[in-house]
Scaffold this active site. Sequence first.
Site, PDB file in Angstrom:
ATOM      1  N   LYS A 260      -5.279  -8.832  -6.229  1.00  0.00           N
ATOM      2  CA  LYS A 260      -6.454  -9.091  -5.871  1.00  0.00           C
ATOM      3  C   LYS A 260      -7.013  -8.082  -6.341  1.00  0.00           C
ATOM      4  O   LYS A 260      -7.125  -6.850  -6.560  1.00  0.00           O
ATOM      5  CB  LYS A 260      -5.892  -8.640  -4.425  1.00  0.00           C
ATOM      6  CG  LYS A 260      -7.193  -9.203  -3.029  1.00  0.00           C
ATOM      7  CD  LYS A 260      -6.080  -9.043  -1.932  1.00  0.00           C
ATOM      8  CE  LYS A 260      -6.766  -7.424  -1.615  1.00  0.00           C
ATOM      9  NZ  LYS A 260      -7.164  -6.965  -0.643  1.00  0.00           N
TER      10      LYS A 260
ATOM     11  N   LYS B 252     -11.387  -3.124  -3.829  1.00  0.00           N
ATOM     12  CA  LYS B 252     -12.149  -1.858  -3.898  1.00  0.00           C
ATOM     13  C   LYS B 252     -11.274  -0.830  -4.573  1.00  0.00           C
ATOM     14  O   LYS B 252     -12.226   0.935  -4.826  1.00  0.00           O
ATOM     15  CB  LYS B 252     -13.613  -1.298  -2.450  1.00  0.00           C
ATOM     16  CG  LYS B 252     -12.952  -1.500  -0.806  1.00  0.00           C
ATOM     17  CD  LYS B 252     -13.597  -1.305  -0.029  1.00  0.00           C
ATOM     18  CE  LYS B 252     -13.782  -2.244   1.380  1.00  0.00           C
ATOM     19  NZ  LYS B 252     -12.402  -2.830   2.281  1.00  0.00           N
TER      20      LYS B 252
ATOM     21  N   LYS C 221       0.577  -0.858   0.126  1.00  0.00           N
ATOM     22  CA  LYS C 221      -0.019   0.278   0.288  1.00  0.00           C
ATOM     23  C   LYS C 221       0.833   0.853  -0.032  1.00  0.00           C
ATOM     24  O   LYS C 221       0.497   2.033  -0.369  1.00  0.00           O
ATOM     25  CB  LYS C 221      -0.840  -0.383   1.441  1.00  0.00           C
ATOM     26  CG  LYS C 221      -1.651  -1.041   1.326  1.00  0.00           C
ATOM     27  CD  LYS C 221      -3.881  -0.393   1.674  1.00  0.00           C
ATOM     28  CE  LYS C 221      -4.702  -1.384   1.163  1.00  0.00           C
ATOM     29  NZ  LYS C 221      -5.505  -1.439   2.399  1.00  0.00           N
TER      30      LYS C 221
HETATM   31  N1  AQP Z   1     -10.468  -9.985  -3.043  1.00  0.00           N
HETATM   32  C1  AQP Z   1     -10.455 -10.890  -1.891  1.00  0.00           C
HETATM   33  N2  AQP Z   1     -10.433 -11.747  -2.170  1.00  0.00           N
HETATM   34  C2  AQP Z   1     -10.854 -12.349  -0.087  1.00  0.00           C
HETATM   35  N3  AQP Z   1     -11.431 -11.636   0.391  1.00  0.00           N
HETATM   36  C3  AQP Z   1     -10.865 -10.691   0.495  1.00  0.00           C
HETATM   37  N4  AQP Z   1     -10.930 -10.113   1.488  1.00  0.00           N
HETATM   38  C4  AQP Z   1     -11.000  -8.205   0.888  1.00  0.00           C
HETATM   39  N5  AQP Z   1     -10.531  -8.603  -0.354  1.00  0.00           N
HETATM   40  C5  AQP Z   1     -10.267  -9.884  -0.464  1.00  0.00           C
HETATM   41  C6  AQP Z   1     -11.497 -10.191   2.328  1.00  0.00           C
HETATM   42  O1  AQP Z   1     -12.692  -9.361   3.396  1.00  0.00           O
HETATM   43  C7  AQP Z   1     -12.034  -8.150   4.477  1.00  0.00           C
HETATM   44  C8  AQP Z   1     -12.072  -7.216   4.639  1.00  0.00           C
HETATM   45  O2  AQP Z   1     -11.449  -6.392   3.976  1.00  0.00           O
HETATM   46  P1  AQP Z   1     -10.582  -4.751   4.195  1.00  0.00           P
HETATM   47  O3  AQP Z   1     -11.622  -4.020   3.162  1.00  0.00           O
HETATM   48  O4  AQP Z   1     -10.327  -4.931   5.627  1.00  0.00           O
HETATM   49  O5  AQP Z   1      -9.609  -4.834   3.836  1.00  0.00           O
HETATM   50  P2  AQP Z   1      -8.976  -4.766   1.704  1.00  0.00           P
HETATM   51  O6  AQP Z   1      -7.990  -6.576   2.650  1.00  0.00           O
HETATM   52  O7  AQP Z   1      -7.558  -4.054   2.246  1.00  0.00           O
HETATM   53  O8  AQP Z   1      -9.719  -5.133   1.464  1.00  0.00           O
HETATM   54  P3  AQP Z   1      -9.736  -3.963  -0.060  1.00  0.00           P
HETATM   55  O9  AQP Z   1     -11.091  -4.191  -0.985  1.00  0.00           O
HETATM   56  O10 AQP Z   1      -8.374  -4.252  -0.547  1.00  0.00           O
HETATM   57  O11 AQP Z   1      -9.635  -2.385   0.796  1.00  0.00           O
HETATM   58  P4  AQP Z   1      -9.021  -1.801  -0.005  1.00  0.00           P
HETATM   59  O12 AQP Z   1      -8.760  -1.257  -1.459  1.00  0.00           O
HETATM   60  O13 AQP Z   1      -9.333  -0.692   0.649  1.00  0.00           O
HETATM   61  O14 AQP Z   1      -7.833  -1.957   0.730  1.00  0.00           O
HETATM   62  C9  AQP Z   1     -10.896  -9.222   4.904  1.00  0.00           C
HETATM   63  O15 AQP Z   1     -11.070 -10.373   5.747  1.00  0.00           O
HETATM   64  C10 AQP Z   1     -10.189  -9.238   3.599  1.00  0.00           C
HETATM   65  O16 AQP Z   1      -9.192 -10.134   4.057  1.00  0.00           O
END
Ligand code: AQP
Length: 355
Positions: free
Chosen positions: A207, A210, A124
């Site tokens: 991955k 969002k 990040k």
């Molecule tokens: N692509 C994914 N596949 C499976 N699990 C996922 N999770 C997130 N993306 C995937 C799971 O969702 C939970 C919450 O994640 P988060 O929103 O706290 O943070 P993140 O993992 O960083 O998700 P994003 O969507 O990638 O958010 P941003 O873009 O803001 O960094 C966790 O259990 C995660 O494993």
Amino acid sequence: MSKVVPTPSAFTPRVFSGIQPSGGLTLGNYLGAIKRFVEIQDQGAFETIYCMVDMHAITVWQNPADLIRNTRELCAGFIASGIDPEKSILINQSQVPEHAQLGWIFNCVARMGWMQRMTQFKDKAGKNAQNASLGLFGYPALMAADILIYHATHVPVGEDQKQHLELTRDIAAKFNHDYGVDFFPLTRPVIEGVATRVMSLRDGAKKMSKSDPSDASRINMTDTADTIAKKIRKARTDSDTLPSESGGLAARPEARNLINIYAALSDQTVEQVLYEVGGKPFAAFKPMLADLSVAKLGPIGAEMARLIADPAEIDRLLTRGSERARNITAPILRQTYDIVGMVPPVPVGSAPWSG
Ligand code: AQP
């Protein structure tokens, strides 16, 4: 989906997990996290606490109006997916101040070397780590506090959070060792199912996220049926037909991703799906996946829209959730402070200067 069985321990079987309101909910969040949260809640073997981690979200810049809207939308997403705010405790992190208070203690337990190994920070912060916030670097210590302020025994997460869960165990073990107590449990990650890592629709090596700048890379829980169908139609694939056995997906990340999504949405194994679709070209499989996605996500999106229309009710539910949460977190924080050696307040009314 397999049942999560509490491991025998001195601690109440308790599940905690959170999602950042850093954008709209994606299919990755749903399959990797929320769907599992609902299954565990409904199994009834654990107390379940689910959290909108707004304090984690601001480790990278969030427009305040977007943050408040995304937090309410995430709450609506939890409920629309099946989280029952009576059965589970549903909160936003900033309303339960003990998360941040224990987070500070853990900043003093975690070691710099441990934090520097965290791959999410490296991903990040990117090339400009000097300009990243201190909060982004300290994120995993606050995450450990989110979990351990409840003495949570199990944490369901997607694959990307595995390293942070290992750090949580290291922090608990070091605290227990340094203070000669057996106070924090060694929490177990629950990373199970066929969609623990849903990949971008545009790049099978990345991955689904969002905050990906490309909206076409993800399916949002609020996307319309037309948008979902269009994104799946345009999803990157190769030119081969689908294999009949899972070994045939090994070097085909985009194909594997779409099959995993289909399997997770239909509650089947990859083998069962390939038995059905093996030999088909993507032109035949993609409409099947689009129909299934719309059938599963459409009702959730519609219910989210209904709930979001009443933000006062969402705020009321979150306030109620935080009151219930603090019945657990306040005593655990006080005991932590006692262990660490912080002078407790005298009970109200008993101090010589009062009354
Ligand atoms: N692509 C994914 N596949 C499976 N699990 C996922 N999770 C997130 N993306 C995937 C799971 O969702 C939970 C919450 O994640 P988060 O929103 O706290 O943070 P993140 O993992 O960083 O998700 P994003 O969507 O990638 O958010 P941003 O873009 O803001 O960094 C966790 O259990 C995660 O494993």
